[in-house]
Write an enzyme that holds these catalytic residues in place. Structure first.
Site, mmCIF file in Angstrom:
data_model
loop_
_atom_site.group_PDB
_atom_site.id
_atom_site.type_symbol
_atom_site.label_atom_id
_atom_site.label_comp_id
_atom_site.label_asym_id
_atom_site.label_seq_id
_atom_site.Cartn_x
_atom_site.Cartn_y
_atom_site.Cartn_z
ATOM 1 N N ASP A 105 0.795 -1.236 0.000
ATOM 2 C CA ASP A 105 0.000 0.000 0.000
ATOM 3 C C ASP A 105 0.827 1.286 0.000
ATOM 4 O O ASP A 105 0.272 2.373 -0.190
ATOM 5 C CB ASP A 105 -1.003 0.004 1.192
ATOM 6 C CG ASP A 105 -0.308 -0.116 2.560
ATOM 7 O OD1 ASP A 105 -0.910 -0.702 3.465
ATOM 8 O OD2 ASP A 105 0.844 0.373 2.714
ATOM 9 N N HIS A 120 6.723 -7.648 -1.202
ATOM 10 C CA HIS A 120 5.692 -8.085 -2.153
ATOM 11 C C HIS A 120 5.378 -7.033 -3.201
ATOM 12 O O HIS A 120 4.353 -7.119 -3.875
ATOM 13 C CB HIS A 120 4.416 -8.473 -1.398
ATOM 14 C CG HIS A 120 4.609 -9.652 -0.491
ATOM 15 N ND1 HIS A 120 3.776 -9.953 0.554
ATOM 16 C CD2 HIS A 120 5.578 -10.605 -0.468
ATOM 17 C CE1 HIS A 120 4.209 -11.042 1.177
ATOM 18 N NE2 HIS A 120 5.305 -11.440 0.576
HETATM 19 N N1 APR Z 1 -2.793 -3.796 14.616
HETATM 20 C C1 APR Z 1 -1.969 -4.872 14.496
HETATM 21 N N2 APR Z 1 -2.334 -6.035 13.895
HETATM 22 C C2 APR Z 1 -3.600 -6.099 13.418
HETATM 23 C C3 APR Z 1 -4.514 -5.031 13.503
HETATM 24 C C4 APR Z 1 -4.061 -3.840 14.127
HETATM 25 N N3 APR Z 1 -4.871 -2.770 14.269
HETATM 26 N N4 APR Z 1 -5.693 -5.424 12.926
HETATM 27 C C5 APR Z 1 -5.499 -6.697 12.494
HETATM 28 N N5 APR Z 1 -4.254 -7.111 12.792
HETATM 29 C C6 APR Z 1 -3.616 -8.402 12.513
HETATM 30 C C7 APR Z 1 -4.554 -9.560 12.362
HETATM 31 O O1 APR Z 1 -4.821 -10.144 13.636
HETATM 32 C C8 APR Z 1 -3.732 -10.512 11.487
HETATM 33 O O2 APR Z 1 -2.953 -11.397 12.282
HETATM 34 O O3 APR Z 1 -2.984 -8.287 11.260
HETATM 35 C C9 APR Z 1 -2.805 -9.580 10.716
HETATM 36 C C10 APR Z 1 -3.111 -9.525 9.231
HETATM 37 O O4 APR Z 1 -2.868 -10.800 8.696
HETATM 38 P P1 APR Z 1 -3.153 -11.047 7.131
HETATM 39 O O5 APR Z 1 -4.478 -10.467 6.788
HETATM 40 O O6 APR Z 1 -2.888 -12.486 6.880
HETATM 41 O O7 APR Z 1 -2.063 -10.130 6.395
HETATM 42 P P2 APR Z 1 -0.524 -10.459 6.182
HETATM 43 O O8 APR Z 1 0.018 -11.266 7.326
HETATM 44 O O9 APR Z 1 0.135 -9.175 5.884
HETATM 45 O O10 APR Z 1 -0.554 -11.373 4.862
HETATM 46 C C11 APR Z 1 0.693 -11.719 4.308
HETATM 47 O O11 APR Z 1 -0.460 -12.654 2.398
HETATM 48 O O12 APR Z 1 -2.300 -12.305 1.060
HETATM 49 C C12 APR Z 1 -0.913 -12.268 1.089
HETATM 50 O O13 APR Z 1 0.586 -10.910 -0.121
HETATM 51 C C13 APR Z 1 -0.433 -10.853 0.846
HETATM 52 O O14 APR Z 1 1.284 -9.583 1.987
HETATM 53 C C14 APR Z 1 0.157 -10.429 2.181
HETATM 54 C C15 APR Z 1 0.557 -11.757 2.807
#
Ligand code: APR
Length: 256
Positions: A105, A120
């Site tokens: 982003d 990524h």
């Molecule tokens: N502060 C901190 N963490 C948070 C918050 C917040 N306000 N809100 C949600 N979370 C946490 C959630 O509990 C979750 O564990 O953020 C995490 C997001 O996890 P994902 O949605 O799986 O995102 P991410 O880990 O970045 O995914 C990794 O997967 O889909 C692919 O390429 C994409 O870069 C991404 C990769």
């Protein structure tokens, strides 16, 4: 907020010289950008194999670009939150500071973090698959869908890593190098399930780093992290920064 743990961590940080941070979609949640795997996550509403794979792009490039154009419009409305801003300040607060993100982003850059390691890719960049040329494109909405290469006329693709694709090995090697040489690694807002990014905390731990998880939910990393803060990263990081500043001021007074 666990006040004692926050104090203990500020004590560790005040003498740390090499700090690294790995962020995921969660750090941008407080900016209004949906995560992928949470209750309202993007993968609950969309099918990744139809939108974020090379096969999906070959099958229907217009559909894939419509989805990225929709995400670009969403992200264009978002502003960095306290979590992004604190990490931008920490860039100058430690002799060696590394910011590694899974996010595409661009909010770390917008918050003032200089050259974050974007594992990524970046949703504001396009790539010509034929020539390899990477260009910045901040049009919202895209004027041409799908966009074409101005040089060769072929379809451009988003400069992001799709499922089933390898990360740029130079970027990944640099991320592992930074994590293997830091004293403290923060793992902020990631479900820690997508590799190879999910292997970075292990590399840091094996090199003796203190691991700090910041996530309202538990993850596979929680069991081995030295500190776990079960709360939103924006609030936690700004509170920790204020503690750290207070400790720095009091130690500066003592040394006068
Ligand atoms: N502060 C901190 N963490 C948070 C918050 C917040 N306000 N809100 C949600 N979370 C946490 C959630 O509990 C979750 O564990 O953020 C995490 C997001 O996890 P994902 O949605 O799986 O995102 P991410 O880990 O970045 O995914 C990794 O997967 O889909 C692919 O390429 C994409 O870069 C991404 C990769």
């Amino acid at each position: 907020m666990n006040e004692d743990a926050l104090d203990e961590l500020a004590g560790v940080l005040v003498s740390a010289t090499r700090v690294a941070v790995l962020t995921g979609a969660g750090i941008s949640a407080e900016s209004g950008i949906p995560t992928f795997r949470g209750a309202q996550g993007l993968w609950k509403r969309f099918r990744a194999e139809e939108l974020a794979t090379p096969e999906a792009f070959d099958r229907d490039p217009r559909l894939v670009w419509e989805w990225y154009d929709w995400r670009r419009r969403l992200i264009a409305e978002a502003v960095p939150n306290e979590g992004h801003k604190t990490l931008a300040v920490w860039q100058k607060a430690f002799p060696s500071f590394s910011l590694i993100t899974q996010n595409i982003d661009g909010l770390h850059g917008l918050a003032g973090s200089a050259d974050p390691i974007e594992l990524h890719g970046n949703i504001w960049k396009t790539r010509c698959p034929f020539e390899g040329t990477v260009r910045e494109n901040r049009e919202v909405p895209l004027s041409e869908l799908p966009p074409r290469c101005p040089d060769c006329g072929r379809l451009l693709r988003p400069h992001v890593v799709w499922f089933g694709e390898s990360l740029d090995s130079r970027i990944l090697d640099e991320a592992f190098r930074r994590c293997s040489s830091c004293q403290v690694l923060f793992v902020v807002g990631t479900s820690a399930v997508v590799h190879p990014a999910a292997a970075l905390p292990q590399a840091a731990a094996e090199a003796g780093a203190v691991i700090v998880e910041v996530n309202p939910e538990p993850t596979p990393l929680s069991r081995t992290a030295d500190f776990c803060f079960r709360e939103p990263s924006g609030r936690m990081l700004s509170r920790l920064d204020r503690r750290l500043e207070a400790r720095r001021r009091s130690s500066a007074r003592r040394t006068r």
